[in-house]
Scaffold this motif. Structure first.
Motif, PDB file in Angstrom:
ATOM      1  N   GLU A  59       0.175  -1.037   0.131  1.00  0.00           N
ATOM      2  CA  GLU A  59       0.539  -0.367   0.394  1.00  0.00           C
ATOM      3  C   GLU A  59       0.851   1.255  -0.183  1.00  0.00           C
ATOM      4  O   GLU A  59       0.562   2.299  -0.303  1.00  0.00           O
ATOM      5  N   ASP A  60       1.987   1.246   0.827  1.00  0.00           N
ATOM      6  CA  ASP A  60       2.684   2.752   0.795  1.00  0.00           C
ATOM      7  C   ASP A  60       3.731   2.288  -0.754  1.00  0.00           C
ATOM      8  O   ASP A  60       4.049   3.387  -0.542  1.00  0.00           O
ATOM      9  N   TYR A  61       4.258   1.769  -0.998  1.00  0.00           N
ATOM     10  CA  TYR A  61       5.005   1.625  -2.448  1.00  0.00           C
ATOM     11  C   TYR A  61       4.421   0.928  -3.622  1.00  0.00           C
ATOM     12  O   TYR A  61       5.041  -0.864  -3.535  1.00  0.00           O
ATOM     13  N   PRO A  62       3.356   1.006  -4.430  1.00  0.00           N
ATOM     14  CA  PRO A  62       2.897   0.318  -5.116  1.00  0.00           C
ATOM     15  C   PRO A  62       4.473   0.485  -6.482  1.00  0.00           C
ATOM     16  O   PRO A  62       4.520   1.162  -6.282  1.00  0.00           O
ATOM     17  N   ASN A  63       4.145  -0.226  -6.936  1.00  0.00           N
ATOM     18  CA  ASN A  63       4.817  -0.462  -8.844  1.00  0.00           C
ATOM     19  C   ASN A  63       3.912   0.108  -9.132  1.00  0.00           C
ATOM     20  O   ASN A  63       2.855   0.803  -9.810  1.00  0.00           O
ATOM     21  N   ILE A  64       5.033   1.615  -9.874  1.00  0.00           N
ATOM     22  CA  ILE A  64       5.014   2.218 -10.917  1.00  0.00           C
ATOM     23  C   ILE A  64       5.788   1.975 -12.067  1.00  0.00           C
ATOM     24  O   ILE A  64       7.500   2.246 -11.522  1.00  0.00           O
ATOM     25  N   TYR A  65       5.244   1.842 -13.063  1.00  0.00           N
ATOM     26  CA  TYR A  65       6.157   1.225 -14.112  1.00  0.00           C
ATOM     27  C   TYR A  65       6.446   2.488 -15.090  1.00  0.00           C
ATOM     28  O   TYR A  65       5.912   2.564 -15.982  1.00  0.00           O
ATOM     29  N   LYS A  66       7.024   2.838 -14.738  1.00  0.00           N
ATOM     30  CA  LYS A  66       7.648   4.541 -15.061  1.00  0.00           C
ATOM     31  C   LYS A  66       9.382   4.677 -14.854  1.00  0.00           C
ATOM     32  O   LYS A  66       9.555   4.919 -13.518  1.00  0.00           O
ATOM     33  N   SER A  67       9.764   5.550 -16.162  1.00  0.00           N
ATOM     34  CA  SER A  67      11.533   5.457 -16.083  1.00  0.00           C
ATOM     35  C   SER A  67      11.575   7.132 -16.143  1.00  0.00           C
ATOM     36  O   SER A  67      10.949   7.712 -16.901  1.00  0.00           O
ATOM     37  N   LEU A  68      12.546   7.600 -15.486  1.00  0.00           N
ATOM     38  CA  LEU A  68      13.119   8.844 -15.758  1.00  0.00           C
ATOM     39  C   LEU A  68      13.215   9.484 -17.291  1.00  0.00           C
ATOM     40  O   LEU A  68      13.781   8.779 -18.103  1.00  0.00           O
ATOM     41  N   LEU A  98      16.862  -2.929 -13.012  1.00  0.00           N
ATOM     42  CA  LEU A  98      16.602  -3.751 -15.020  1.00  0.00           C
ATOM     43  C   LEU A  98      15.257  -3.816 -15.584  1.00  0.00           C
ATOM     44  O   LEU A  98      14.830  -4.278 -16.476  1.00  0.00           O
ATOM     45  N   LEU A  99      14.172  -3.668 -14.228  1.00  0.00           N
ATOM     46  CA  LEU A  99      12.741  -3.628 -15.105  1.00  0.00           C
ATOM     47  C   LEU A  99      12.604  -2.206 -16.164  1.00  0.00           C
ATOM     48  O   LEU A  99      11.347  -2.443 -17.037  1.00  0.00           O
ATOM     49  N   THR A 100      13.531  -1.314 -16.164  1.00  0.00           N
ATOM     50  CA  THR A 100      13.412  -0.348 -16.872  1.00  0.00           C
ATOM     51  C   THR A 100      14.459  -0.931 -18.402  1.00  0.00           C
ATOM     52  O   THR A 100      15.857  -1.676 -18.374  1.00  0.00           O
ATOM     53  N   LYS A 101      13.313  -1.474 -19.523  1.00  0.00           N
ATOM     54  CA  LYS A 101      13.923  -2.586 -20.472  1.00  0.00           C
ATOM     55  C   LYS A 101      15.198  -1.446 -21.665  1.00  0.00           C
ATOM     56  O   LYS A 101      16.289  -2.553 -21.886  1.00  0.00           O
ATOM     57  N   ASN A 102      15.273  -0.447 -21.475  1.00  0.00           N
ATOM     58  CA  ASN A 102      15.717  -0.046 -22.510  1.00  0.00           C
ATOM     59  C   ASN A 102      16.830   0.766 -21.737  1.00  0.00           C
ATOM     60  O   ASN A 102      17.836   2.567 -21.533  1.00  0.00           O
ATOM     61  N   LEU A 103      18.081   0.074 -20.557  1.00  0.00           N
ATOM     62  CA  LEU A 103      18.402   0.768 -19.385  1.00  0.00           C
ATOM     63  C   LEU A 103      19.710   0.815 -20.482  1.00  0.00           C
ATOM     64  O   LEU A 103      20.982   1.972 -19.978  1.00  0.00           O
ATOM     65  N   HIS A 104      20.563   0.100 -21.400  1.00  0.00           N
ATOM     66  CA  HIS A 104      21.313   0.077 -21.629  1.00  0.00           C
ATOM     67  C   HIS A 104      21.393   1.653 -22.595  1.00  0.00           C
ATOM     68  O   HIS A 104      22.146   2.163 -22.977  1.00  0.00           O
ATOM     69  N   GLY A 133      18.684 -14.185 -20.654  1.00  0.00           N
ATOM     70  CA  GLY A 133      19.411 -13.431 -19.987  1.00  0.00           C
ATOM     71  C   GLY A 133      20.867 -12.791 -19.990  1.00  0.00           C
ATOM     72  O   GLY A 133      21.310 -11.612 -20.132  1.00  0.00           O
ATOM     73  N   LYS A 134      21.214 -13.783 -20.944  1.00  0.00           N
ATOM     74  CA  LYS A 134      22.735 -13.787 -21.446  1.00  0.00           C
ATOM     75  C   LYS A 134      22.647 -12.184 -22.168  1.00  0.00           C
ATOM     76  O   LYS A 134      23.664 -11.390 -22.338  1.00  0.00           O
ATOM     77  N   ASN A 135      21.910 -11.933 -23.522  1.00  0.00           N
ATOM     78  CA  ASN A 135      22.431 -11.039 -23.980  1.00  0.00           C
ATOM     79  C   ASN A 135      21.512 -10.069 -24.126  1.00  0.00           C
ATOM     80  O   ASN A 135      21.709  -8.388 -23.795  1.00  0.00           O
ATOM     81  N   LYS A 136      20.555 -10.004 -22.405  1.00  0.00           N
ATOM     82  CA  LYS A 136      20.436  -8.232 -22.167  1.00  0.00           C
ATOM     83  C   LYS A 136      21.957  -7.633 -21.171  1.00  0.00           C
ATOM     84  O   LYS A 136      21.651  -7.001 -21.307  1.00  0.00           O
ATOM     85  N   LEU A 137      22.339  -8.381 -20.189  1.00  0.00           N
ATOM     86  CA  LEU A 137      23.165  -8.527 -19.804  1.00  0.00           C
ATOM     87  C   LEU A 137      24.854  -7.846 -20.812  1.00  0.00           C
ATOM     88  O   LEU A 137      25.362  -6.947 -21.045  1.00  0.00           O
ATOM     89  N   LYS A 138      24.804  -8.835 -22.037  1.00  0.00           N
ATOM     90  CA  LYS A 138      25.770  -8.647 -22.418  1.00  0.00           C
ATOM     91  C   LYS A 138      25.255  -7.520 -23.227  1.00  0.00           C
ATOM     92  O   LYS A 138      26.409  -6.223 -23.476  1.00  0.00           O
ATOM     93  N   LYS A 139      24.820  -6.689 -23.711  1.00  0.00           N
ATOM     94  CA  LYS A 139      24.084  -5.157 -24.344  1.00  0.00           C
ATOM     95  C   LYS A 139      24.515  -4.454 -22.725  1.00  0.00           C
ATOM     96  O   LYS A 139      25.000  -3.238 -23.672  1.00  0.00           O
TER      97      LYS A 139
END
Length: 306
Positions: A59-68, A98-104, A133-139
């Motif tokens: 209740e205090d920390y809902p997931n907000i799927y928004k990035s900077l 890593l929930l920010t899919k374009n973190l790279h 997973g491997k490709n994500k980390l490699k990127k």
């Protein structure tokens, strides 16, 4: 019940980094010392609800799927370039980065401006599970990441997967760090445990975490060497302020440099120099705050005393 103090080896690593950075970083035009660490809480979500983390209360920390916003982030990176920033950039904070899919892409922008600084990620590793997973980390590493610290919360059975991932990408121990966060309470779960500025309530057979009834009578170095930027642009006084009670400014409205040197930050530092924690959220916080960063504290103390 006394809180056990498990000191993460990363604390010394960061402390050594801060000490070295304070020697090589040029001060601002007015003589103010520069932060050694810029931490981004790049989004508003985490896939886990760990019982020793404030996010356990949905209740205090809902997931907000928004990035900077990328435009604002890029402007901030440009500002860091103007002051010839030589510190570190990390993606951690109050979220699973890593929930920010374009973190790279964020990493790539920072690396394009700063060929030599340290860029780091702290993650629970879950988004790296599975065939991609491997490709994500490699990127991420191809984009300029220096290292990632993976925290294992479930048990030692998690380790073989990440060891294999590390081996397949030929990453060394400095680039890929695995941390055992599944240990028993008598080992503080394998972390330097705290009440996160009064945000955690947890009682077990070994210790109890809750807001302090009286403030600690000691200083804290966090606001002297580190700045945390939330996904909505808020600049936090401290990375332990999970309730976000003391926001120093917002990069959508002002530059990070102006915020770092504003009266809110300056007055907070003056109080902490005098071991005064009798203000929110410091008054309920049990974080030691003096395990690293003394070199930055000393520089600010000298600057303020002039």
């Amino acid at each position: 019940m006394k809180k056990p103090l498990f000191v993460d080896i990363n604390i010394k690593r960061l402390g050594d980094f801060v000490d070295n950075h304070q020697k090589i970083q040029k001060d601002l035009d007015d003589g103010s010392p520069v932060f050694s660490s810029v931490e981004f809480s790049i989004n508003g979500a985490c896939n886990r609800r760990c019982h020793f983390c404030p996010r356990v209360v949905k209740e205090d920390y809902p997931n907000i799927y928004k990035s900077l916003e990328m435009e604002c982030y890029s402007a901030l990176i440009n500002d860091l370039q103007k002051i010839e920033y030589k510190g570190r950039i990390s993606f951690s904070g109050f979220c699973e980065p890593l929930l920010t899919k374009n973190l790279h892409e964020y990493i790539s922008i920072a690396r394009s401006r700063f060929p030599d600084i340290a860029i780091e990620i702290v993650s629970n590793g879950d988004p790296l599970l599975g065939k991609n997973g491997k490709n994500k980390l490699k990127k991420l590493f191809e984009s300029g990441l220096n290292n990632i610290r993976i925290s294992l919360y479930d048990g030692p059975e998690q380790r073989p997967y990440f060891e294999k991932l590390k081996k397949n990408l030929e990453l060394n121990d400095d680039q890929f760090i695995i941390r055992n966060r599944y240990l028993k309470p008598d080992q503080s779960y394998g972390m330097t445990i705290s009440n996160r500025a009064g945000s955690v309530n947890l009682k077990n057979e070994v210790f109890e975490l809750k807001p302090l009834s009286e403030p600690l009578k000691q200083t804290c170095y966090y606001p002297f060497y580190k700045v945390l930027i939330d996904y909505d642009g808020s600049v936090m006084m401290c990375s332990n302020d999970w309730k976000k009670e003391r926001i120093m400014g917002n990069i959508f409205q002002d530059s990070l440099i102006n915020i770092w040197t504003n009266n809110l930050f300056l007055n907070t530092r003056k109080k902490l120099i005098n071991c005064d924690r009798n203000h929110r959220p410091c008054n309920v916080c049990d974080v030691e705050g003096i395990l690293n960063g003394k070199s930055a504290f000393d520089k600010w103390n000298s600057f303020i005393s002039k």
